[in-house]
Design a protein around this motif. Structure first.
Motif, PDB file in Angstrom:
ATOM      1  N   GLN A 124       0.821  -1.205   0.000  1.00  0.00           N
ATOM      2  CA  GLN A 124       0.000   0.000   0.000  1.00  0.00           C
ATOM      3  C   GLN A 124       0.858   1.259   0.000  1.00  0.00           C
ATOM      4  O   GLN A 124       0.626   2.189  -0.785  1.00  0.00           O
ATOM      5  CB  GLN A 124      -0.905   0.004   1.229  1.00  0.00           C
ATOM      6  CG  GLN A 124      -1.926  -1.117   1.273  1.00  0.00           C
ATOM      7  CD  GLN A 124      -3.040  -0.889   0.279  1.00  0.00           C
ATOM      8  OE1 GLN A 124      -3.655   0.169   0.269  1.00  0.00           O
ATOM      9  NE2 GLN A 124      -3.296  -1.868  -0.560  1.00  0.00           N
ATOM     10  N   PHE A 125       1.831   1.307   0.878  1.00  0.00           N
ATOM     11  CA  PHE A 125       2.642   2.520   1.024  1.00  0.00           C
ATOM     12  C   PHE A 125       3.538   2.748  -0.185  1.00  0.00           C
ATOM     13  O   PHE A 125       3.790   3.887  -0.586  1.00  0.00           O
ATOM     14  CB  PHE A 125       3.487   2.428   2.295  1.00  0.00           C
ATOM     15  CG  PHE A 125       2.690   2.470   3.575  1.00  0.00           C
ATOM     16  CD1 PHE A 125       1.319   2.638   3.566  1.00  0.00           C
ATOM     17  CD2 PHE A 125       3.321   2.342   4.810  1.00  0.00           C
ATOM     18  CE1 PHE A 125       0.574   2.676   4.734  1.00  0.00           C
ATOM     19  CE2 PHE A 125       2.605   2.388   5.993  1.00  0.00           C
ATOM     20  CZ  PHE A 125       1.223   2.547   5.958  1.00  0.00           C
ATOM     21  N   ARG A 126       4.033   1.683  -0.778  1.00  0.00           N
ATOM     22  CA  ARG A 126       4.861   1.831  -1.974  1.00  0.00           C
ATOM     23  C   ARG A 126       4.035   2.431  -3.109  1.00  0.00           C
ATOM     24  O   ARG A 126       4.483   3.356  -3.801  1.00  0.00           O
ATOM     25  CB  ARG A 126       5.428   0.470  -2.381  1.00  0.00           C
ATOM     26  CG  ARG A 126       6.373   0.520  -3.585  1.00  0.00           C
ATOM     27  CD  ARG A 126       7.128  -0.793  -3.706  1.00  0.00           C
ATOM     28  NE  ARG A 126       6.236  -1.928  -3.501  1.00  0.00           N
ATOM     29  CZ  ARG A 126       6.652  -3.129  -3.083  1.00  0.00           C
ATOM     30  NH1 ARG A 126       7.921  -3.330  -2.809  1.00  0.00           N
ATOM     31  NH2 ARG A 126       5.790  -4.123  -2.920  1.00  0.00           N
ATOM     32  N   ASP A 127       2.802   1.950  -3.263  1.00  0.00           N
ATOM     33  CA  ASP A 127       1.937   2.471  -4.320  1.00  0.00           C
ATOM     34  C   ASP A 127       1.539   3.923  -4.067  1.00  0.00           C
ATOM     35  O   ASP A 127       1.328   4.693  -5.010  1.00  0.00           O
ATOM     36  CB  ASP A 127       0.677   1.610  -4.451  1.00  0.00           C
ATOM     37  CG  ASP A 127       0.976   0.210  -4.970  1.00  0.00           C
ATOM     38  OD1 ASP A 127       2.090   0.015  -5.516  1.00  0.00           O
ATOM     39  OD2 ASP A 127       0.124  -0.681  -4.811  1.00  0.00           O
ATOM     40  N   ARG A 128       1.421   4.303  -2.805  1.00  0.00           N
ATOM     41  CA  ARG A 128       1.007   5.671  -2.453  1.00  0.00           C
ATOM     42  C   ARG A 128       2.162   6.650  -2.439  1.00  0.00           C
ATOM     43  O   ARG A 128       1.966   7.853  -2.255  1.00  0.00           O
ATOM     44  CB  ARG A 128       0.336   5.667  -1.075  1.00  0.00           C
ATOM     45  CG  ARG A 128      -1.048   5.049  -1.053  1.00  0.00           C
ATOM     46  CD  ARG A 128      -1.525   4.790   0.366  1.00  0.00           C
ATOM     47  NE  ARG A 128      -1.337   5.934   1.265  1.00  0.00           N
ATOM     48  CZ  ARG A 128      -1.533   5.897   2.574  1.00  0.00           C
ATOM     49  NH1 ARG A 128      -1.915   4.740   3.141  1.00  0.00           N
ATOM     50  NH2 ARG A 128      -1.355   6.967   3.320  1.00  0.00           N
ATOM     51  N   GLY A 129       3.375   6.182  -2.602  1.00  0.00           N
ATOM     52  CA  GLY A 129       4.531   7.075  -2.578  1.00  0.00           C
ATOM     53  C   GLY A 129       4.880   7.584  -1.196  1.00  0.00           C
ATOM     54  O   GLY A 129       5.385   8.707  -1.046  1.00  0.00           O
ATOM     55  N   VAL A 130       4.612   6.782  -0.171  1.00  0.00           N
ATOM     56  CA  VAL A 130       4.947   7.182   1.196  1.00  0.00           C
ATOM     57  C   VAL A 130       6.460   7.342   1.325  1.00  0.00           C
ATOM     58  O   VAL A 130       7.227   6.476   0.909  1.00  0.00           O
ATOM     59  CB  VAL A 130       4.418   6.136   2.203  1.00  0.00           C
ATOM     60  CG1 VAL A 130       4.939   6.423   3.616  1.00  0.00           C
ATOM     61  CG2 VAL A 130       2.896   6.127   2.192  1.00  0.00           C
ATOM     62  N   GLY A 131       6.883   8.462   1.917  1.00  0.00           N
ATOM     63  CA  GLY A 131       8.314   8.725   2.049  1.00  0.00           C
ATOM     64  C   GLY A 131       8.895   8.350   3.391  1.00  0.00           C
ATOM     65  O   GLY A 131      10.107   8.171   3.521  1.00  0.00           O
ATOM     66  N   HIS A 132       8.039   8.245   4.412  1.00  0.00           N
ATOM     67  CA  HIS A 132       8.541   7.913   5.740  1.00  0.00           C
ATOM     68  C   HIS A 132       7.419   7.311   6.565  1.00  0.00           C
ATOM     69  O   HIS A 132       6.268   7.759   6.499  1.00  0.00           O
ATOM     70  CB  HIS A 132       9.080   9.160   6.448  1.00  0.00           C
ATOM     71  CG  HIS A 132       9.874   8.852   7.686  1.00  0.00           C
ATOM     72  ND1 HIS A 132      11.225   8.579   7.640  1.00  0.00           N
ATOM     73  CD2 HIS A 132       9.516   8.756   8.986  1.00  0.00           C
ATOM     74  CE1 HIS A 132      11.661   8.338   8.871  1.00  0.00           C
ATOM     75  NE2 HIS A 132      10.636   8.430   9.704  1.00  0.00           N
ATOM     76  N   VAL A 133       7.756   6.308   7.376  1.00  0.00           N
ATOM     77  CA  VAL A 133       6.819   5.672   8.293  1.00  0.00           C
ATOM     78  C   VAL A 133       7.302   5.940   9.710  1.00  0.00           C
ATOM     79  O   VAL A 133       8.490   5.806  10.003  1.00  0.00           O
ATOM     80  CB  VAL A 133       6.744   4.152   8.052  1.00  0.00           C
ATOM     81  CG1 VAL A 133       5.872   3.478   9.104  1.00  0.00           C
ATOM     82  CG2 VAL A 133       6.208   3.859   6.655  1.00  0.00           C
ATOM     83  N   HIS A 134       6.367   6.351  10.565  1.00  0.00           N
ATOM     84  CA  HIS A 134       6.737   6.584  11.964  1.00  0.00           C
ATOM     85  C   HIS A 134       5.899   5.686  12.860  1.00  0.00           C
ATOM     86  O   HIS A 134       4.661   5.750  12.847  1.00  0.00           O
ATOM     87  CB  HIS A 134       6.522   8.041  12.371  1.00  0.00           C
ATOM     88  CG  HIS A 134       6.977   8.319  13.772  1.00  0.00           C
ATOM     89  ND1 HIS A 134       8.318   8.376  14.119  1.00  0.00           N
ATOM     90  CD2 HIS A 134       6.277   8.507  14.927  1.00  0.00           C
ATOM     91  CE1 HIS A 134       8.422   8.604  15.418  1.00  0.00           C
ATOM     92  NE2 HIS A 134       7.202   8.689  15.932  1.00  0.00           N
ATOM     93  N   ALA A 135       6.576   4.832  13.636  1.00  0.00           N
ATOM     94  CA  ALA A 135       5.907   3.947  14.585  1.00  0.00           C
ATOM     95  C   ALA A 135       5.685   4.705  15.885  1.00  0.00           C
ATOM     96  O   ALA A 135       6.636   5.195  16.509  1.00  0.00           O
ATOM     97  CB  ALA A 135       6.746   2.700  14.840  1.00  0.00           C
ATOM     98  N   ALA A 136       4.422   4.807  16.302  1.00  0.00           N
ATOM     99  CA  ALA A 136       4.098   5.567  17.506  1.00  0.00           C
ATOM    100  C   ALA A 136       4.497   4.838  18.783  1.00  0.00           C
ATOM    101  O   ALA A 136       4.501   5.435  19.856  1.00  0.00           O
ATOM    102  CB  ALA A 136       2.602   5.889  17.530  1.00  0.00           C
ATOM    103  N   TRP A 137       4.820   3.547  18.672  1.00  0.00           N
ATOM    104  CA  TRP A 137       5.254   2.740  19.812  1.00  0.00           C
ATOM    105  C   TRP A 137       6.370   1.807  19.350  1.00  0.00           C
ATOM    106  O   TRP A 137       6.450   1.462  18.160  1.00  0.00           O
ATOM    107  CB  TRP A 137       4.098   1.904  20.376  1.00  0.00           C
ATOM    108  CG  TRP A 137       2.976   2.721  20.926  1.00  0.00           C
ATOM    109  CD1 TRP A 137       1.883   3.168  20.253  1.00  0.00           C
ATOM    110  CD2 TRP A 137       2.844   3.209  22.255  1.00  0.00           C
ATOM    111  NE1 TRP A 137       1.066   3.894  21.080  1.00  0.00           N
ATOM    112  CE2 TRP A 137       1.632   3.934  22.325  1.00  0.00           C
ATOM    113  CE3 TRP A 137       3.626   3.091  23.415  1.00  0.00           C
ATOM    114  CZ2 TRP A 137       1.193   4.555  23.486  1.00  0.00           C
ATOM    115  CZ3 TRP A 137       3.184   3.702  24.585  1.00  0.00           C
ATOM    116  CH2 TRP A 137       1.977   4.428  24.612  1.00  0.00           C
ATOM    117  N   GLY A 138       7.180   1.360  20.316  1.00  0.00           N
ATOM    118  CA  GLY A 138       8.311   0.509  19.969  1.00  0.00           C
ATOM    119  C   GLY A 138       7.985  -0.958  19.837  1.00  0.00           C
ATOM    120  O   GLY A 138       8.857  -1.747  19.458  1.00  0.00           O
TER     121      GLY A 138
END
Length: 415
Positions: A124-138
């Motif tokens: 999904q993210f590759r198709d949407r062109g997402v540049g960065h993912v941030h995990a709100a928890w570890g």
């Protein structure tokens, strides 16, 4: 017209639920980034958890993608596609998800689902062109981001909280190594990050951007009966039973006071039993869960906030820096808290509030008495506390630092 910054990277936050009533710090951070024009959205690994959400949370303009049980067929189909494309890589990821050592069965199940979701989200993210993912928890969110990085090459970062590292889930060190940067929201987490991943400069202490702004400050009359306040989930770690014990001690010393315990949870039954046993049931009030947009009203009607949290023996688990402490200080409310974790980041003893030893009801009662006897001192500390948190939790400064880090580490998807 959408005013998202055209030059900013597309950022997706991954969390368990979004929004969640007890995670206002995540909600206001994401909403703050959105308001700044950052093209940010959220992926919730589970479905909607609508209970106790404030009207503002329900009306949030931030785009949210929710997974949960309805997404199971899509997630499993994505895993099968990954196995067909590159069996060796997909199998290695599945081994890390299912065969690595997790701290508890609950975390094993959480990370299993999160890791499988990573297969679907990578597509999904590759198709949407997402540049960065941030995990709100570890824990689970970071596991999903770690899988996305391995499959789609999208950089990710992690907000690491006390609950993530005390103790860590056994795979956190690997996730930190793969992450572009890690963000700690309180000082007590930074040494743990340094121990898990030594010799790096990619760990950043960035306080959250708290935005509960009072319409007017608390009056802090400190008249009898004193109006004491505790806010939070009814968990043993919150130490609210010590507040009830302190109330009984005050009564035995002739100090008239009332205690409001605002929150919900099974531990509430134990708190009510304790209040009855100590003979102060009529002085302890249980309004239930108080929505975030009503918290200002509650704080303005109080004299002192108590946060008598404790550290769990063995695991070292505790609160890190509870949101309610910062919000009380913003309201000019005197604060007394346990001398644990990162409470001292904002409660500077004798200057911005009072710190007492954990599990010490007599010390808590004495601290309450000291403020009640000297209103001028209480107001002076409350004013200093307000100035401190306004500077430390400034939304422009803290969200600006996050935005800069996202831009620095974002990159085109690659495999």
């Amino acid at each position: 017209m959408d005013t998202r910054q055209s030059s900013a990277p597309v950022v997706v936050y991954i969390s368990h639920w979004f929004p969640k009533a007890s995670e206002t710090f995540i909600f206001y951070e994401v909403e703050g980034l959105f308001a700044r024009g950052v093209p940010v959205s959220v992926c919730s690994l589970y479905g909607l958890r609508a209970g106790n959400l404030s009207p503002r949370m329900l009306r949030s303009p931030v785009p949210v993608q929710r997974l949960g049980f309805p997404a199971v067929p899509r997630v499993l189909a994505a895993v099968l596609r990954a196995l067909r494309r590159d069996r060796q890589k997909a199998t290695a990821i599945l081994r890390d998800i299912f065969l690595r050592r997790w701290r508890t069965l609950e975390l094993r199940l959480e990370n299993a689902w999160a890791g499988l979701c990573g297969f679907y989200l990578a597509e999904q993210f590759r198709d949407r062109g997402v540049g960065h993912v941030h995990a709100a928890w570890g824990n689970g969110p970071a596991t999903a981001a770690w899988v996305i990085r391995r499959l789609a090459g999208i950089p990710f970062s992690i907000s690491v909280h006390s609950i993530d590292v005390r103790p860590s889930d056994g795979v956190l060190a690997d996730k930190l190594t793969a992450a572009s940067f890690a963000r700690a929201g309180s000082s007590c987490t930074m040494p743990v990050l340094a121990a898990l991943e030594p010799g790096t400069d990619k760990h950043h202490l960035i306080y959250t951007a708290r935005t509960l702004t009072p319409a007017e400050p608390a009056a802090v009359r400190l008249e009898r009966p004193l109006r004491l306040l505790c806010v939070g989930r009814f968990l043993q770690l919150k130490g609210f039973h010590y507040a009830v014990e302190a109330l009984a001690l005050l009564a035995s010393r002739g100090v008239e006071a009332e205690l409001t315990l605002a929150g919900s949870g099974l531990w509430g039954y134990a708190l009510k039993r304790l209040a009855r046993r100590l003979g102060v049931a009529g002085r302890v009030h249980f309004p239930g869960f108080v929505a975030h947009d009503r918290m200002s009203e509650l704080m303005r009607a109080s004299d002192i906030l108590l946060m008598p949290s404790i550290v769990r023996p063995g695991s070292g688990r505790s609160d890190s820096l509870p949101t309610v402490i910062v919000e009380a200080m913003r309201h000019g409310l005197p604060v007394i808290g346990s001398n644990i974790a990162s409470f001292g980041d904002v409660i500077r003893h004798g200057e911005t509030g009072l710190l007492v030893p954990e599990r010490d009801a007599p010390a808590l009662a004495s601290a309450i008495e000291s403020l009640a006897r000297d209103r001028e001192k209480a107001l002076r500390m409350a004013s200093a506390g307000r100035e401190l948190v306004l500077a430390m939790f400034d939304p422009d400064a803290n969200l600006g630092r996050l935005t800069e880090l996202f831009a620095r580490y974002a990159g085109p998807a690659r495999t």
